[in-house]
Design a protein around this motif. Structure first.
Motif, PDB file in Angstrom:
ATOM      1  N   PRO A   6     -10.453 -11.448  84.949  1.00 11.78           N
ATOM      2  CA  PRO A   6     -11.874 -11.685  84.620  1.00 11.78           C
ATOM      3  C   PRO A   6     -12.701 -11.431  86.129  1.00 11.78           C
ATOM      4  CG  PRO A   6     -10.887 -13.773  83.616  1.00 11.78           C
ATOM      5  CD  PRO A   6     -10.189 -12.749  84.394  1.00 11.78           C
ATOM      6  N   GLU A   7     -11.845 -11.293  87.368  1.00 13.83           N
ATOM      7  CA  GLU A   7     -12.500 -11.482  88.851  1.00 13.83           C
ATOM      8  C   GLU A   7     -12.786  -9.820  88.300  1.00 13.83           C
ATOM      9  OE1 GLU A   7     -10.074 -13.464  88.576  1.00 13.83           O
ATOM     10  OE2 GLU A   7     -10.531 -15.383  88.700  1.00 13.83           O
ATOM     11  N   GLU A   8     -11.514  -9.047  88.303  1.00 12.83           N
ATOM     12  CA  GLU A   8     -11.392  -7.644  88.565  1.00 12.83           C
ATOM     13  C   GLU A   8     -12.869  -7.059  87.090  1.00 12.83           C
ATOM     14  OE1 GLU A   8      -6.643  -6.876  89.276  1.00 12.83           O
ATOM     15  OE2 GLU A   8      -7.432  -7.286  87.300  1.00 12.83           O
ATOM     16  N   GLU A   9     -12.538  -7.659  86.004  1.00 16.37           N
ATOM     17  CA  GLU A   9     -13.325  -7.307  84.978  1.00 16.37           C
ATOM     18  C   GLU A   9     -14.620  -6.980  85.203  1.00 16.37           C
ATOM     19  OE1 GLU A   9     -13.799  -8.986  81.305  1.00 16.37           O
ATOM     20  OE2 GLU A   9     -11.406  -8.358  81.094  1.00 16.37           O
ATOM     21  N   ALA A  10     -15.521  -8.276  86.724  1.00 18.19           N
ATOM     22  CA  ALA A  10     -16.683  -8.708  87.414  1.00 18.19           C
ATOM     23  C   ALA A  10     -16.810  -7.094  88.326  1.00 18.19           C
ATOM     24  CB  ALA A  10     -16.597  -9.981  87.638  1.00 18.19           C
ATOM     25  N   ALA A  11     -15.704  -7.317  88.822  1.00 20.37           N
ATOM     26  CA  ALA A  11     -16.164  -6.454  90.309  1.00 20.37           C
ATOM     27  C   ALA A  11     -15.916  -4.853  89.719  1.00 20.37           C
ATOM     28  CB  ALA A  11     -15.114  -6.404  90.675  1.00 20.37           C
ATOM     29  N   ILE A  12     -14.883  -4.894  88.433  1.00 21.64           N
ATOM     30  CA  ILE A  12     -15.614  -3.519  87.338  1.00 21.64           C
ATOM     31  C   ILE A  12     -17.069  -3.396  87.056  1.00 21.64           C
ATOM     32  CG2 ILE A  12     -14.516  -1.843  85.635  1.00 21.64           C
ATOM     33  CD1 ILE A  12     -12.162  -3.058  86.032  1.00 21.64           C
ATOM     34  N   ASP A  13     -17.183  -4.316  86.754  1.00 24.92           N
ATOM     35  CA  ASP A  13     -18.890  -4.144  85.699  1.00 24.92           C
ATOM     36  C   ASP A  13     -20.065  -3.739  87.182  1.00 24.92           C
ATOM     37  OD1 ASP A  13     -18.454  -5.014  83.277  1.00 24.92           O
ATOM     38  OD2 ASP A  13     -18.792  -6.929  83.322  1.00 24.92           O
ATOM     39  N   VAL A  14     -19.739  -4.351  88.186  1.00 21.80           N
ATOM     40  CA  VAL A  14     -20.879  -4.083  89.775  1.00 21.80           C
ATOM     41  C   VAL A  14     -19.868  -2.455  90.085  1.00 21.80           C
ATOM     42  CG1 VAL A  14     -20.828  -4.341  92.221  1.00 21.80           C
ATOM     43  CG2 VAL A  14     -20.551  -6.201  90.086  1.00 21.80           C
ATOM     44  N   PHE A  15     -19.141  -1.687  90.316  1.00 23.06           N
ATOM     45  CA  PHE A  15     -18.786  -0.651  90.573  1.00 23.06           C
ATOM     46  C   PHE A  15     -19.233   0.052  89.273  1.00 23.06           C
ATOM     47  CE2 PHE A  15     -16.216   3.254  90.011  1.00 23.06           C
ATOM     48  CZ  PHE A  15     -16.003   3.469  91.308  1.00 23.06           C
ATOM     49  N   ASN A  16     -19.414   0.203  87.704  1.00 25.38           N
ATOM     50  CA  ASN A  16     -20.150   0.532  86.767  1.00 25.38           C
ATOM     51  C   ASN A  16     -20.867   1.071  86.747  1.00 25.38           C
ATOM     52  OD1 ASN A  16     -17.572   1.130  86.070  1.00 25.38           O
ATOM     53  ND2 ASN A  16     -17.975  -0.521  83.910  1.00 25.38           N
ATOM     54  N   ASP A  17     -21.917  -0.471  87.378  1.00 28.69           N
ATOM     55  CA  ASP A  17     -23.720  -1.063  87.216  1.00 28.69           C
ATOM     56  C   ASP A  17     -24.009   0.654  89.118  1.00 28.69           C
ATOM     57  OD1 ASP A  17     -23.844  -2.674  85.116  1.00 28.69           O
ATOM     58  OD2 ASP A  17     -23.957  -4.433  86.484  1.00 28.69           O
ATOM     59  N   ARG A  18     -23.467   0.503  89.809  1.00 25.78           N
ATOM     60  CA  ARG A  18     -23.174   1.227  90.969  1.00 25.78           C
ATOM     61  C   ARG A  18     -23.544   3.049  90.690  1.00 25.78           C
ATOM     62  NH1 ARG A  18     -19.724   2.688  95.364  1.00 25.78           N
ATOM     63  NH2 ARG A  18     -21.338   4.264  96.404  1.00 25.78           N
ATOM     64  N   LEU A  19     -22.723   2.866  89.747  1.00 26.64           N
ATOM     65  CA  LEU A  19     -22.133   4.376  89.145  1.00 26.64           C
ATOM     66  C   LEU A  19     -23.639   5.226  88.734  1.00 26.64           C
ATOM     67  CD1 LEU A  19     -18.495   4.697  88.101  1.00 26.64           C
ATOM     68  CD2 LEU A  19     -19.305   5.463  90.378  1.00 26.64           C
ATOM     69  N   MET A  20     -24.195   3.852  87.665  1.00 34.28           N
ATOM     70  CA  MET A  20     -25.555   4.456  86.952  1.00 34.28           C
ATOM     71  C   MET A  20     -26.550   4.798  87.746  1.00 34.28           C
ATOM     72  SD  MET A  20     -24.693   2.561  83.468  1.00 34.28           S
ATOM     73  CE  MET A  20     -23.499   1.217  83.688  1.00 34.28           C
ATOM     74  N   ALA A  21     -26.837   3.629  88.800  1.00 27.96           N
ATOM     75  CA  ALA A  21     -27.791   3.749  89.577  1.00 27.96           C
ATOM     76  C   ALA A  21     -27.702   4.896  90.561  1.00 27.96           C
ATOM     77  CB  ALA A  21     -28.150   2.554  90.872  1.00 27.96           C
ATOM     78  N   GLU A  22     -26.950   5.248  90.929  1.00 28.94           N
ATOM     79  CA  GLU A  22     -26.704   6.473  91.902  1.00 28.94           C
ATOM     80  C   GLU A  22     -26.524   7.492  91.022  1.00 28.94           C
ATOM     81  OE1 GLU A  22     -23.310   5.530  94.961  1.00 28.94           O
ATOM     82  OE2 GLU A  22     -24.710   3.912  95.179  1.00 28.94           O
ATOM     83  N   GLY A  23     -26.212   7.319  90.219  1.00 32.26           N
ATOM     84  CA  GLY A  23     -26.161   8.930  89.021  1.00 32.26           C
ATOM     85  C   GLY A  23     -25.048   9.667  89.360  1.00 32.26           C
ATOM     86  N   ALA A  76      -4.365   3.188  81.737  1.00 33.39           N
ATOM     87  CA  ALA A  76      -5.399   2.326  81.363  1.00 33.39           C
ATOM     88  C   ALA A  76      -6.342   1.895  81.448  1.00 33.39           C
ATOM     89  CB  ALA A  76      -5.444   1.131  82.107  1.00 33.39           C
ATOM     90  N   GLY A  77      -7.413   3.500  81.233  1.00 33.19           N
ATOM     91  CA  GLY A  77      -8.809   3.779  81.665  1.00 33.19           C
ATOM     92  C   GLY A  77      -9.310   4.909  82.410  1.00 33.19           C
ATOM     93  N   PHE A  78     -10.236   4.904  82.085  1.00 29.63           N
ATOM     94  CA  PHE A  78     -10.555   6.588  82.430  1.00 29.63           C
ATOM     95  C   PHE A  78     -12.118   6.326  83.268  1.00 29.63           C
ATOM     96  CE2 PHE A  78     -11.411   7.318  78.183  1.00 29.63           C
ATOM     97  CZ  PHE A  78     -12.380   7.211  78.146  1.00 29.63           C
ATOM     98  N   TRP A  79     -12.883   6.934  84.191  1.00 29.65           N
ATOM     99  CA  TRP A  79     -14.298   7.666  84.301  1.00 29.65           C
ATOM    100  C   TRP A  79     -14.406   9.227  84.238  1.00 29.65           C
ATOM    101  CZ3 TRP A  79     -11.915   3.550  87.483  1.00 29.65           C
ATOM    102  CH2 TRP A  79     -12.857   2.653  87.881  1.00 29.65           C
ATOM    103  N   ILE A  80     -15.420   9.123  83.560  1.00 33.08           N
ATOM    104  CA  ILE A  80     -15.773  10.358  83.861  1.00 33.08           C
ATOM    105  C   ILE A  80     -17.372  10.166  84.277  1.00 33.08           C
ATOM    106  CG2 ILE A  80     -16.797  12.643  82.626  1.00 33.08           C
ATOM    107  CD1 ILE A  80     -15.214  12.058  80.420  1.00 33.08           C
ATOM    108  N   MET A  81     -16.904  10.931  85.411  1.00 31.54           N
ATOM    109  CA  MET A  81     -18.048  10.907  86.672  1.00 31.54           C
ATOM    110  C   MET A  81     -18.610  12.162  87.126  1.00 31.54           C
ATOM    111  SD  MET A  81     -16.290   8.432  89.910  1.00 31.54           S
ATOM    112  CE  MET A  81     -15.056   7.409  89.173  1.00 31.54           C
ATOM    113  N   ASP A  82     -19.999  12.534  87.649  1.00 24.09           N
ATOM    114  CA  ASP A  82     -20.554  13.292  88.359  1.00 24.09           C
ATOM    115  C   ASP A  82     -20.509  13.439  90.090  1.00 24.09           C
ATOM    116  OD1 ASP A  82     -21.756  15.335  86.141  1.00 24.09           O
ATOM    117  OD2 ASP A  82     -22.784  13.928  85.458  1.00 24.09           O
TER     118      ASP A  82
END
Length: 107
Positions: A17-34, A73-79
């Motif tokens: 649950p702690e890792e999931e929360a940290a991933i959510d915060v990171f994902n939100d940052r990726l979205m906010a910064e484009g 285990a997973g992936f991101w596609i980032m600009d």
């Protein structure tokens, strides 16, 4: 430029649950910064099916292509404007999910 950022795991468990929360915060940052394009977690390697249609008939094989202690285990596609930025983001993603990361440019 887009980069495929793989999450490499060597455990049998899902994110805590702690890792999931940290991933959510990171994902939100990726979205906010484009930087966000797409991301997803992957099911266990045992759920994989390998398809090989290079011969006369397609062959379907249960399980992963390679047996390994580590798996995707997973992936991101980032600009990102360049590899330096992609690597900085990947380092932050590695910290968030508490796993190793592999970065590859998308051609």
């Amino acid at each position: 430029m887009q980069y495929l950022v793989f999450v490499i795991d060597d455990t049998a468990g899902l994110a805590t649950p702690e890792e999931e929360a940290a991933i959510d915060v990171f994902n939100d940052r990726l979205m906010a910064e484009g930087h966000w394009v797409f991301a997803g977690g992957l099911a266990a390697p045992s759920s994989a099916t390998v398809v090989d249609n290079r011969g006369e008939e397609p062959m379907f094989t249960d399980g992963p292509f390679l047996e390994s202690k580590e798996y995707l285990a997973g992936f991101w596609i980032m600009d990102a404007p360049d590899l330096d930025v992609a690597l900085k983001l990947a380092a932050e993603g590695s910290k968030a999910c508490n796993r190793k990361i592999e970065v590859r440019p998308i051609l």
